[in-house]
Motif scaffolding. Structure first.
Motif, PDB file in Angstrom:
ATOM      1  N   LEU A 167       0.822  -1.210   0.000  1.00 34.95           N
ATOM      2  CA  LEU A 167       0.000   0.000   0.000  1.00 34.95           C
ATOM      3  C   LEU A 167       0.855   1.259   0.000  1.00 34.95           C
ATOM      4  N   ILE A 168       1.941   1.254   0.778  1.00 35.51           N
ATOM      5  CA  ILE A 168       2.826   2.423   0.841  1.00 35.51           C
ATOM      6  C   ILE A 168       3.456   2.685  -0.530  1.00 35.51           C
ATOM      7  N   LEU A 169       3.938   1.628  -1.184  1.00 37.44           N
ATOM      8  CA  LEU A 169       4.557   1.797  -2.498  1.00 37.44           C
ATOM      9  C   LEU A 169       3.563   2.317  -3.518  1.00 37.44           C
ATOM     10  N   LEU A 170       2.350   1.773  -3.484  1.00 38.97           N
ATOM     11  CA  LEU A 170       1.328   2.212  -4.442  1.00 38.97           C
ATOM     12  C   LEU A 170       0.969   3.682  -4.216  1.00 38.97           C
ATOM     13  N   VAL A 171       0.794   4.072  -2.948  1.00 36.99           N
ATOM     14  CA  VAL A 171       0.468   5.469  -2.637  1.00 36.99           C
ATOM     15  C   VAL A 171       1.639   6.382  -3.002  1.00 36.99           C
TER      16      VAL A 171
ATOM     17  N   VAL B  59       3.770   6.054  -5.346  1.00 39.25           N
ATOM     18  CA  VAL B  59       3.840   6.261  -6.792  1.00 39.25           C
ATOM     19  C   VAL B  59       2.639   7.058  -7.288  1.00 39.25           C
ATOM     20  N   THR B  60       1.461   6.771  -6.725  1.00 41.02           N
ATOM     21  CA  THR B  60       0.227   7.379  -7.219  1.00 41.02           C
ATOM     22  C   THR B  60       0.094   8.845  -6.828  1.00 41.02           C
ATOM     23  N   LEU B  61       0.432   9.189  -5.581  1.00 38.55           N
ATOM     24  CA  LEU B  61       0.246  10.571  -5.111  1.00 38.55           C
ATOM     25  C   LEU B  61       0.992  11.605  -5.965  1.00 38.55           C
ATOM     26  N   PRO B  62       2.278  11.382  -6.279  1.00 36.31           N
ATOM     27  CA  PRO B  62       2.950  12.350  -7.150  1.00 36.31           C
ATOM     28  C   PRO B  62       2.275  12.496  -8.520  1.00 36.31           C
ATOM     29  N   LEU B  63       1.726  11.383  -9.030  1.00 35.59           N
ATOM     30  CA  LEU B  63       1.040  11.444 -10.321  1.00 35.59           C
ATOM     31  C   LEU B  63      -0.248  12.252 -10.212  1.00 35.59           C
ATOM     32  N   ILE B  64      -0.870  12.214  -9.024  1.00 43.32           N
ATOM     33  CA  ILE B  64      -2.095  12.999  -8.802  1.00 43.32           C
ATOM     34  C   ILE B  64      -1.764  14.476  -8.572  1.00 43.32           C
ATOM     35  N   LEU B  65      -0.704  14.735  -7.758  1.00 42.74           N
ATOM     36  CA  LEU B  65      -0.358  16.115  -7.393  1.00 42.74           C
ATOM     37  C   LEU B  65       0.401  16.837  -8.506  1.00 42.74           C
ATOM     38  N   PHE B  66       1.270  16.092  -9.203  1.00 42.35           N
ATOM     39  CA  PHE B  66       2.085  16.691 -10.276  1.00 42.35           C
ATOM     40  C   PHE B  66       1.956  15.854 -11.544  1.00 42.35           C
ATOM     41  N   PRO B  67       0.782  15.850 -12.157  1.00 42.88           N
ATOM     42  CA  PRO B  67       0.519  14.926 -13.264  1.00 42.88           C
ATOM     43  C   PRO B  67       1.451  15.101 -14.466  1.00 42.88           C
ATOM     44  N   ASP B  68       1.728  16.335 -14.866  1.00 40.07           N
ATOM     45  CA  ASP B  68       2.563  16.561 -16.057  1.00 40.07           C
ATOM     46  C   ASP B  68       4.011  16.150 -15.805  1.00 40.07           C
ATOM     47  N   ALA B  69       4.560  16.607 -14.684  1.00 40.07           N
ATOM     48  CA  ALA B  69       5.942  16.264 -14.355  1.00 40.07           C
ATOM     49  C   ALA B  69       6.090  14.761 -14.123  1.00 40.07           C
ATOM     50  N   GLY B  70       5.106  14.179 -13.429  1.00 41.03           N
ATOM     51  CA  GLY B  70       5.148  12.735 -13.177  1.00 41.03           C
ATOM     52  C   GLY B  70       5.081  11.939 -14.454  1.00 41.03           C
ATOM     53  N   LYS B  71       4.216  12.371 -15.363  1.00 47.39           N
ATOM     54  CA  LYS B  71       4.073  11.674 -16.640  1.00 47.39           C
ATOM     55  C   LYS B  71       5.364  11.735 -17.445  1.00 47.39           C
ATOM     56  N   ALA B  72       6.007  12.922 -17.473  1.00 47.78           N
ATOM     57  CA  ALA B  72       7.253  13.085 -18.213  1.00 47.78           C
ATOM     58  C   ALA B  72       8.369  12.228 -17.622  1.00 47.78           C
ATOM     59  N   PHE B  73       8.453  12.183 -16.265  1.00 52.30           N
ATOM     60  CA  PHE B  73       9.494  11.395 -15.609  1.00 52.30           C
ATOM     61  C   PHE B  73       9.331   9.907 -15.905  1.00 52.30           C
ATOM     62  N   VAL B  74       8.088   9.415 -15.779  1.00 54.41           N
ATOM     63  CA  VAL B  74       7.828   7.991 -16.014  1.00 54.41           C
ATOM     64  C   VAL B  74       8.089   7.630 -17.474  1.00 54.41           C
ATOM     65  N   ALA B  75       7.713   8.522 -18.403  1.00 55.92           N
ATOM     66  CA  ALA B  75       7.950   8.268 -19.824  1.00 55.92           C
ATOM     67  C   ALA B  75       9.438   8.181 -20.123  1.00 55.92           C
ATOM     68  N   ASP B  76      10.233   9.082 -19.513  1.00 52.77           N
ATOM     69  CA  ASP B  76      11.686   9.050 -19.710  1.00 52.77           C
ATOM     70  C   ASP B  76      12.288   7.774 -19.134  1.00 52.77           C
ATOM     71  N   ALA B  77      11.804   7.386 -17.960  1.00 51.30           N
ATOM     72  CA  ALA B  77      12.305   6.156 -17.334  1.00 51.30           C
ATOM     73  C   ALA B  77      11.979   4.946 -18.192  1.00 51.30           C
ATOM     74  N   ASN B  78      10.777   4.924 -18.768  1.00 51.58           N
ATOM     75  CA  ASN B  78      10.373   3.813 -19.623  1.00 51.58           C
ATOM     76  C   ASN B  78      11.237   3.762 -20.881  1.00 51.58           C
ATOM     77  N   SER B  79      11.492   4.927 -21.504  1.00 51.91           N
ATOM     78  CA  SER B  79      12.337   4.967 -22.703  1.00 51.91           C
ATOM     79  C   SER B  79      13.749   4.488 -22.382  1.00 51.91           C
ATOM     80  N   PHE B  80      14.257   4.877 -21.207  1.00 53.07           N
ATOM     81  CA  PHE B  80      15.590   4.448 -20.794  1.00 53.07           C
ATOM     82  C   PHE B  80      15.643   2.931 -20.626  1.00 53.07           C
ATOM     83  N   MET B  81      14.617   2.375 -19.973  1.00 52.30           N
ATOM     84  CA  MET B  81      14.568   0.932 -19.725  1.00 52.30           C
ATOM     85  C   MET B  81      14.486   0.138 -21.025  1.00 52.30           C
ATOM     86  N   THR B  82      13.498   0.476 -21.846  1.00 56.84           N
ATOM     87  CA  THR B  82      13.286  -0.302 -23.074  1.00 56.84           C
ATOM     88  C   THR B  82      14.402  -0.079 -24.083  1.00 56.84           C
ATOM     89  N   GLY B  83      14.982   1.150 -24.086  1.00 59.35           N
ATOM     90  CA  GLY B  83      16.037   1.441 -25.039  1.00 59.35           C
ATOM     91  C   GLY B  83      17.363   0.791 -24.691  1.00 59.35           C
TER      92      GLY B  83
END
Length: 544
Positions: free
Chosen positions: A15-19, A21-45
């Motif tokens: 529950l702590i891990l889920l909250v 991760v989720t809270l920053p996405l709720i409070l800072f949706p644009d920045a959170g989305k950009a960070f996660v997208a960059d992390a995903n590109s780094f991982m898959t690339g």
């Protein structure tokens, strides 16, 4: 409530891990989305090759296990019959492993390959059509189900053979990590699995809810807005909460059976009343392309992209690597569920059954639903690609179903099937989450525990849906699931070590038993021979 049975560090940690991760996405949706997208590109690339190797190696490993001595091991007592008949068993594993996502992608995935084909093929060409009919089956085929099946091996083995009343990923790697799984390391392993599942559930909701909303809109005219989507999500939650509360045999099994029969009806209707010949020939042709290019598709990484004159399509990262990462996130959950429902079967039956039945089901969906949409596009009956560019994939899926005879009835059946598919995935998920946070699972997890996770699965995605962050949660779960590659290695290693130890012990016992029996027989024979000699001697003396 028997709270002493709850593994609180795992329960609270997830529950702590889920909250967190989720809270920053709720409070800072644009920045959170950009960070996660960059992390995903780094991982898959940078680590995409690890996912590709993992998928192929897991597939080869399971084939080896199935046809080895280890495959003959019975999950349960000797002579015990399977807990569920084959139809219900196949229905439950398929519904848990696929969910409503297959209704989404089976209908529309070909359109993405048609417009952006692999191997540098010209978009919307005849060659692109060939790959469009085959690649969906590949991504949802044997390798996907092999990734799903691997965690089931050690989990089922410890639960049914060694009689450990615990359904945990951490318990399954005990032969390698030893008693360290009783501490923080085991908790981290289980929490990572639960986070991946909770994020993967967000993916299923992200795909299924808009599609169901479009179906309701087509039938009733109610706008497919956030209010309707929230109502649909809550309705599905109520259904799978009741199913999960009812238990494995009275709830999940019944819902899965209904789900499979309705799916077979829709597939049969499309096949019979749609372009039957085109569907048959295109599906068989797609299977031929897949069989002919399986190794090529399983290892293609586009290594020369961006070097010199070579262009870059990002197809492997966008599709194959993404899918392998997605299956990996769900794998421990599906493996736990497959292990739980496989009592009375052998390892070989569980492995081959899951891979074969799962693949056949996906072939039917992609072959029938996908090729029906492709036929509409190629004949000009309905411009699927143009409609999707303007209205999005969920509306396009319902528009394709509307091209069938008895359109309203089929849209209704399709929408109901999507709701049940979503519910069957989530009731299985809540059942397994409840099992993981219990120290012991003899029979079924506690009801309050199952209900808690049923609603927990819904609340976080519901909050993110209103903020447009479901896709970000999906990507975050895939990034967070990266360590599961190494956990899969531990799971395979643990199964082989434990099963081989038991096989050797069994062989030694049988060998020693045979040796003792032979010794006894020889001893009897020696005693019998001595007695016979004495009798003969006495007889000779009497004759004299």
């Amino acid at each position: 409530m028997k709270t002493r049975l709850i593994d609180w560090p795992t329960f609270i940690g997830a529950l702590i891990l889920l909250v967190a991760v989720t809270l920053p996405l709720i409070l800072f949706p644009d920045a959170g989305k950009a960070f996660v997208a960059d992390a995903n590109s780094f991982m898959t690339g940078n680590f995409g090759v690890l996912y590709m190797i993992m998928g192929f190696v897991v597939f080869a490993f399971l084939l080896f296990v199935a046809f080895s001595k280890n495959g003959s091991i019975k999950l349960g007592d000797e002579g015990e019959k399977p807990e569920f008949n084959t139809f219900s068993w196949a229905a439950m594993l398929f519904a848990a492993g696929i969910g409503s996502s297959i209704l989404y992608w089976a209908v529309i995935e070909w359109a993405y390959y048609y417009q952006g084909p692999p191997f540098g093929v010209t978009p919307e060409s005849q060659e692109a059509i060939q790959w469009a009919s085959a690649y969906g089956i590949f991504h949802w085929g044997p390798i996907a189900w092999a990734i799903y099946t691997l965690p089931a091996l050690p989990i089922a083995y410890f639960y049914y053979v060694r009689k450990k009343p615990v359904l945990k990923v951490s318990e399954a790697v005990r032969p390698v990590l030893g008693n360290s799984v009783d501490g923080p390391l085991g908790t981290v392993i289980d929490v990572l699995f639960m986070f991946g599942l909770l994020g993967g559930a967000g993916t299923t909701l992200a795909l299924g809810t808009p599609m169901i909303a479009e179906g309701v809109n087509s039938l009733t005219g109610i706008p497919a807005n956030l209010g309707l989507k929230a109502f649909i999500m809550l309705l599905c939650t109520l259904i799978f909460a009741i199913s999960s509360y009812s238990g494995l045999k009275r709830g999940i099994k019944v819902l899965s059976d209904i789900n499979l029969w309705l799916a077979l009806f829709i597939l049969a209707f499309i096949f019979i009343f749609g372009p039957t010949r085109f569907i048959s020939e295109t599906t068989v042709n797609g299977l031929g392309i897949l069989a002919d290019n399986f190794f090529k598709m399983a290892t293609w990484m586009e290594p020369f992209a961006g070097i010199g004159p070579f262009g870059e399509t990002n197809f492997p990262e966008s599709w194959t690597i993404f899918y392998w990462a997605w299956w990996l996130v769900y794998a421990p959950f599906v493996g736990l569920f497959v292990a739980r429902i496989s009592r009375g079967r052998t390892i070989r039956q569980m492995v081959l059954g899951t891979m074969i039945y799962g693949t056949i089901g996906c072939i039917l969906f992609f072959g029938i639903m996908g090729n029906f949409g492709l036929y509409m596009q190629l004949t000009g009956s309905f411009d699927v690609v143009g409609f999707m560019d303007q209205n999005g994939a969920p509306a396009t899926i319902i528009a394709i179903i509307n091209q069938l005879p008895l359109a309203k009835f089929m849209v209704l059946a399709f929408t109901v099937l999507a709701i049940i598919f979503l519910a069957t995935t989530f009731d299985s998920s809540s059942y397994i989450l409840a099992s993981v946070v219990q120290k012991s699972v003899e029979g079924e997890p506690m009801r309050w525990n199952r209900l808690f996770w049923a609603f927990a699965l819904c609340l976080m995605p519901l909050a993110l849906m209103f903020l447009g962050g479901l896709d970000t949660l999906q990507t975050a779960s895939i990034v967070g699931g990266f360590p599961l590659i190494f956990i899969m290695v531990l799971l395979a290693w643990s199964f082989m070590r434990a099963s081989n130890e038991d096989i050797r012990a069994s062989d030694d016992y049988q060998s020693s038993t045979i040796h003792i029996e032979r010794w006894k027989k020889k001893g009897k024979k020696r005693r019998r021979s001595a007695l016979e000699v004495l009798e003969e001697k006495n007889k000779d003396e009497d004759d004299k």
